[in-house]
Design a protein around this motif. Structure first.
Motif, PDB file in Angstrom:
ATOM      1  N   VAL A  47     -14.695  -9.301  -3.242  1.00 47.63           N
ATOM      2  CA  VAL A  47     -13.851  -8.139  -3.542  1.00 47.63           C
ATOM      3  C   VAL A  47     -12.500  -8.677  -3.998  1.00 47.63           C
ATOM      4  CG1 VAL A  47     -12.716  -6.088  -2.592  1.00 47.63           C
ATOM      5  CG2 VAL A  47     -15.025  -6.697  -1.827  1.00 47.63           C
ATOM      6  N   GLY A  73      -8.379  -7.896  -5.583  1.00 45.33           N
ATOM      7  CA  GLY A  73      -7.265  -6.964  -5.732  1.00 45.33           C
ATOM      8  C   GLY A  73      -6.245  -7.665  -6.602  1.00 45.33           C
ATOM      9  N   LEU A  74      -5.777  -6.978  -7.642  1.00 47.02           N
ATOM     10  CA  LEU A  74      -4.827  -7.634  -8.535  1.00 47.02           C
ATOM     11  C   LEU A  74      -3.498  -6.904  -8.526  1.00 47.02           C
ATOM     12  CD1 LEU A  74      -7.505  -8.335 -11.129  1.00 47.02           C
ATOM     13  CD2 LEU A  74      -5.974 -10.095 -10.301  1.00 47.02           C
ATOM     14  N   GLU A  75      -2.447  -7.681  -8.383  1.00 51.44           N
ATOM     15  CA  GLU A  75      -1.096  -7.154  -8.473  1.00 51.44           C
ATOM     16  C   GLU A  75      -0.467  -7.848  -9.676  1.00 51.44           C
ATOM     17  OE1 GLU A  75       0.784  -7.276  -4.358  1.00 51.44           O
ATOM     18  OE2 GLU A  75      -1.035  -8.439  -4.087  1.00 51.44           O
ATOM     19  N   VAL A  87      -0.842  -2.243  -9.368  1.00 48.98           N
ATOM     20  CA  VAL A  87      -1.695  -2.659  -8.253  1.00 48.98           C
ATOM     21  C   VAL A  87      -3.046  -1.957  -8.350  1.00 48.98           C
ATOM     22  CG1 VAL A  87      -1.876  -2.790  -5.728  1.00 48.98           C
ATOM     23  CG2 VAL A  87       0.381  -2.880  -6.825  1.00 48.98           C
ATOM     24  N   THR A  88      -4.112  -2.727  -8.288  1.00 46.56           N
ATOM     25  CA  THR A  88      -5.451  -2.113  -8.353  1.00 46.56           C
ATOM     26  C   THR A  88      -5.891  -1.658  -6.970  1.00 46.56           C
ATOM     27  OG1 THR A  88      -6.665  -4.140  -7.826  1.00 46.56           O
ATOM     28  CG2 THR A  88      -6.145  -3.741 -10.152  1.00 46.56           C
ATOM     29  N   ARG A  89      -6.868  -0.754  -6.945  1.00 45.59           N
ATOM     30  CA  ARG A  89      -7.600  -0.535  -5.708  1.00 45.59           C
ATOM     31  C   ARG A  89      -8.535  -1.734  -5.561  1.00 45.59           C
ATOM     32  NH1 ARG A  89      -6.345   4.017  -3.688  1.00 45.59           N
ATOM     33  NH2 ARG A  89      -5.650   5.725  -5.014  1.00 45.59           N
ATOM     34  N   PRO A  90      -9.100  -1.952  -4.363  1.00 42.68           N
ATOM     35  CA  PRO A  90     -10.029  -3.075  -4.236  1.00 42.68           C
ATOM     36  C   PRO A  90     -11.108  -2.983  -5.329  1.00 42.68           C
ATOM     37  CG  PRO A  90      -9.529  -2.179  -2.086  1.00 42.68           C
ATOM     38  CD  PRO A  90      -8.883  -1.257  -3.087  1.00 42.68           C
ATOM     39  N   ASN A 146      -5.773 -11.260  -5.176  1.00 43.01           N
ATOM     40  CA  ASN A 146      -6.324 -11.154  -3.820  1.00 43.01           C
ATOM     41  C   ASN A 146      -7.842 -11.311  -3.888  1.00 43.01           C
ATOM     42  OD1 ASN A 146      -3.977  -9.836  -1.968  1.00 43.01           O
ATOM     43  ND2 ASN A 146      -3.829  -9.119  -4.072  1.00 43.01           N
ATOM     44  N   SER A 157     -11.392 -11.548  -1.302  1.00 39.26           N
ATOM     45  CA  SER A 157     -12.040 -11.611   0.008  1.00 39.26           C
ATOM     46  C   SER A 157     -13.547 -11.609  -0.197  1.00 39.26           C
ATOM     47  CB  SER A 157     -11.633 -10.428   0.892  1.00 39.26           C
ATOM     48  OG  SER A 157     -12.189  -9.231   0.389  1.00 39.26           O
ATOM     49  N   GLY A 204     -13.604  -7.880   3.880  1.00 36.54           N
ATOM     50  CA  GLY A 204     -13.264  -9.091   4.612  1.00 36.54           C
ATOM     51  C   GLY A 204     -11.773  -9.365   4.535  1.00 36.54           C
ATOM     52  N   ARG A 249      -8.489 -11.064   3.206  1.00 37.69           N
ATOM     53  CA  ARG A 249      -8.163 -11.537   1.861  1.00 37.69           C
ATOM     54  C   ARG A 249      -7.116 -12.632   1.869  1.00 37.69           C
ATOM     55  NH1 ARG A 249      -3.159  -8.372   0.100  1.00 37.69           N
ATOM     56  NH2 ARG A 249      -2.828  -6.965   1.841  1.00 37.69           N
ATOM     57  N   LYS A 258       0.540 -14.182   5.967  1.00 34.98           N
ATOM     58  CA  LYS A 258       1.098 -12.889   5.565  1.00 34.98           C
ATOM     59  C   LYS A 258       0.281 -11.784   6.209  1.00 34.98           C
ATOM     60  CE  LYS A 258       2.246 -10.228   1.456  1.00 34.98           C
ATOM     61  NZ  LYS A 258       2.174 -10.103   0.011  1.00 34.98           N
TER      62      LYS A 258
HETATM   63  P1  ADP Z   1       0.669  -6.794  -0.497  1.00 34.59           P
HETATM   64  O1  ADP Z   1       1.819  -6.081   0.087  1.00 34.59           O
HETATM   65  O2  ADP Z   1       0.008  -7.722   0.434  1.00 34.59           O
HETATM   66  O3  ADP Z   1       0.990  -7.417  -1.802  1.00 34.59           O
HETATM   67  P2  ADP Z   1      -0.608  -4.676  -1.956  1.00 34.59           P
HETATM   68  O4  ADP Z   1      -1.141  -3.399  -1.420  1.00 34.59           O
HETATM   69  O5  ADP Z   1       0.589  -4.645  -2.828  1.00 34.59           O
HETATM   70  O6  ADP Z   1      -0.422  -5.659  -0.730  1.00 34.59           O
HETATM   71  O7  ADP Z   1      -1.745  -5.386  -2.780  1.00 34.59           O
HETATM   72  C1  ADP Z   1      -2.937  -5.810  -2.216  1.00 34.59           C
HETATM   73  C2  ADP Z   1      -4.010  -5.864  -3.264  1.00 34.59           C
HETATM   74  O8  ADP Z   1      -5.203  -6.378  -2.697  1.00 34.59           O
HETATM   75  C3  ADP Z   1      -4.369  -4.513  -3.813  1.00 34.59           C
HETATM   76  O9  ADP Z   1      -4.788  -4.674  -5.152  1.00 34.59           O
HETATM   77  C4  ADP Z   1      -5.529  -4.087  -2.932  1.00 34.59           C
HETATM   78  O10 ADP Z   1      -6.394  -3.193  -3.576  1.00 34.59           O
HETATM   79  C5  ADP Z   1      -6.224  -5.409  -2.720  1.00 34.59           C
HETATM   80  N1  ADP Z   1      -6.942  -5.529  -1.441  1.00 34.59           N
HETATM   81  C6  ADP Z   1      -6.692  -4.899  -0.275  1.00 34.59           C
HETATM   82  N2  ADP Z   1      -7.559  -5.307   0.673  1.00 34.59           N
HETATM   83  C7  ADP Z   1      -8.375  -6.238   0.098  1.00 34.59           C
HETATM   84  C8  ADP Z   1      -9.449  -7.046   0.556  1.00 34.59           C
HETATM   85  N3  ADP Z   1      -9.874  -6.991   1.803  1.00 34.59           N
HETATM   86  N4  ADP Z   1     -10.032  -7.877  -0.329  1.00 34.59           N
HETATM   87  C9  ADP Z   1      -9.602  -7.953  -1.592  1.00 34.59           C
HETATM   88  N5  ADP Z   1      -8.596  -7.231  -2.089  1.00 34.59           N
HETATM   89  C10 ADP Z   1      -7.967  -6.378  -1.249  1.00 34.59           C
END
Ligand code: ADP
Ligand code: MG
Length: 496
Positions: A17, A19-21, A173-176, A219, A221, A231, A233, A286
């Motif tokens: 999974v 997550g991209l910021e 910021v993407t959703r997972p 991100n 996981s 899981g 990340r 973190k």
């Molecule tokens: P942070 O404050 O840690 O930067 P954010 O919410 O800005 O957190 O960004 C986290 C990113 O990781 C988002 O794109 C979110 O969708 C993604 N994410 C959240 N939980 C997981 C996970 N368990 N595995 C992979 N990506 C995740």
């Protein structure tokens, strides 16, 4: 050495999974909250005002153009645009942040709930859901001297340049991202590429990764299967190339799979990416609940984006990349496959610029997808990082079209341009690459070839025209490949 599970095995055992910021620096004339120029480079600490560094008594004011750009990005990412939203202070100390807080948006992003359709290598469309896109300001830049790789660890002193401090940023910021499976690295890299293309099309950022205009935190996981809960990340910070994104994710998947399958647990942490060998290494731990003491920024009024304004911006959005590509494919007469290859190579813009500079679409494709793609691959860089411009490629092709050089000589000229020897015409002149169509030296070479090969001459006289090639060869050799083959053939036939 970090232990890794083979990638193919890792993605069979686990479901990745992502997550991209993504941070995008906006190309406004001035900064997010003050009138200092928003420019790259410059002598350290010259593009600043008291507000850029938060001197006592300085007050921020919001850059309207930056808000407009943010809304345009939100609209292009199919997001809702907030009717009103506020800025917040994100409090933390770091030397590149003179105020000890960053003005950002926490729970009131200007844009939210969108999606981007990403076209993969084989033409499949993968939808990435966007959680939010919010506005914030960039920090300055620390340079650590004396340590390894410019890192703070082991450094003897550090320099701070605040020129970047207050540059407008959008963080998307993407959703997972679930369901990408073994294609997760490709999906991520293509997603960021798609974002880059969109913001460039909008004209809101140069989005040059090598300059840090566009940076991705990745991100990753793993979980046992698609039905398992998410899981833990890791977040690999500031990856600044598409290749890097692909490699960092591949590495993290292999590393985490190895840890998990040997009974270990993943630490939630930030990680650094190392472009030299495509690995990541541990940064800082973190937690999800880091306390930045966010509170509404008291020095700024809320942003109220009137619906009329938003609708006007929506109506005036430029042609977006997916549509533009369809149009260009038709204009250029490429097949679906050819166009996809061009897109996958990230060569659409560069080919368009080359065509604009005068080359035919076919010639532009030939150079960028052939010789130049190979060169880029060999030196592990993106096409636009090659030291050659679209105009130079068009000029090179023009030299070929005008018969000044042939294809083989053109490749040598290209080599010269890439080596920094100047424009194509310059290289051709300096290296003496011009095709010899002057009869003088050609006649000499032709007559020598005929004298050396009387049997071939007899064959041609006997009507075997195919044998002419056996004479052209030696002439080419004598002129180091620079003879005009058509003229040589004429000269031979005149003498038969
Ligand atoms: P942070 O404050 O840690 O930067 P954010 O919410 O800005 O957190 O960004 C986290 C990113 O990781 C988002 O794109 C979110 O969708 C993604 N994410 C959240 N939980 C997981 C996970 N368990 N595995 C992979 N990506 C995740
Ligand atoms: Mg974040």
């Amino acid at each position: 050495m970090t232990k890794l599970m083979k990638y193919s095995e890792a993605v069979k055992k686990f479901d990745p999974v992502l997550g991209l910021e993504v941070h995008v620096e906006l190309g406004t004339a001035t900064k997010m909250f003050d009138a200092a120029p928003n420019e790259f480079g410059g002598d350290p600490n010259t593009y600043i005002t008291p507000t850029s560094i938060g001197l006592p008594g300085s007050l921020p004011t919001t850059n309207r153009t930056a808000v407009e750009y943010a809304i345009k990005i939100g609209l292009a990412l199919n997001c809702q645009i907030a009717q009103t939203c506020r800025f917040a202070r994100k409090n933390y100390f770091y030397p590149d942040l003179a105020k000890a807080y960053q003005i950002s948006q926490s729970d009131e992003p200007i844009a939210f709930d969108g999606y981007v359709d990403v076209e993969l290598d084989d033409g499949e469309i993968f939808r990435v859901n966007i959680e939010r896109a919010h506005m914030e300001e960039d920090a300055g830049k620390n340079t650590h001297i004396g340590g390894e790789d410019g890192r703070i660890h082991g450094a003897t002193y550090s320099l701070v340049d605040y020129n970047r401090s207050g540059v407008p940023l959008i963080e998307i910021v993407t959703r997972p991202i679930e369901g990408a499976g073994e294609r997760a690295p490709e999906v991520a890299a293509k997603y960021v590429q798609t974002l880059r293309d969109i913001v460039r099309a909008l004209g809101v950022s140069e989005a040059r990764m090598e300059r840090g205009n566009l940076r991705a935190d990745v991100n990753v996981s793993l979980r046992d299967s698609a039905d398992s809960p998410l899981g833990t990340r890791t977040e690999t910070k500031n990856v600044n190339s598409f290749r890097g994104i692909d490699k960092a994710i591949r590495f993290e998947i292999s590393r985490q799979a190895q840890v998990l399958s040997t009974g270990g647990t993943i630490t939630q942490e930030t990680r650094h990416y190392h472009a030299e060998d495509g690995t990541t290494s541990s940064g800082r731990e973190k937690s999800d609940a880091e306390d930045y003491r966010y509170f509404p920024e008291p020095d700024l009024v809320p942003i109220v984006a009137s619906r009329e304004w938003v609708e006007e911006l929506r109506a005036n959005l430029p042609e977006l990349p997916a549509i533009r590509r369809r149009r260009l494919r038709e204009e250029w007469g490429y097949t679906d496959m050819e166009m996809r290859d061009v897109i996958n190579a990230g060569a659409v813009d560069i080919i368009e610029d080359t065509v604009k500079a005068g080359a035919s679409p076919a010639a532009a494709r030939k150079w960028w997808m052939g010789e130049l793609s190979r060169t880029a691959k060999e030196s592990d860089v993106d096409l636009e990082e090659l030291p050659i411009t679209p105009a130079q490629v068009a000029e090179l092709q023009k030299l070929v079209d005008d018969g000044k050089i042939n294809d083989k000589l053109a490749r040598q000229a290209l080599e010269g341009v890439l080596a920094g020897e100047g424009d194509p015409a310059q290289v051709v002149a300096d290296r003496g690459l011009e095709v010899v169509s002057d009869d003088g030296p050609l006649i000499e070479a032709v007559e020598a070839a005929m004298a050396d090969n009387p049997d071939v001459v007899e064959k041609i006289r006997g009507g075997k025209m195919g044998a002419v090639g056996a004479l052209i060869g030696p002439v080419m050799k004598a002129t180091r490949g620079q003879a005009d083959a058509k003229r040589v053939r004429e000269l031979i036939l005149e003498r038969i």
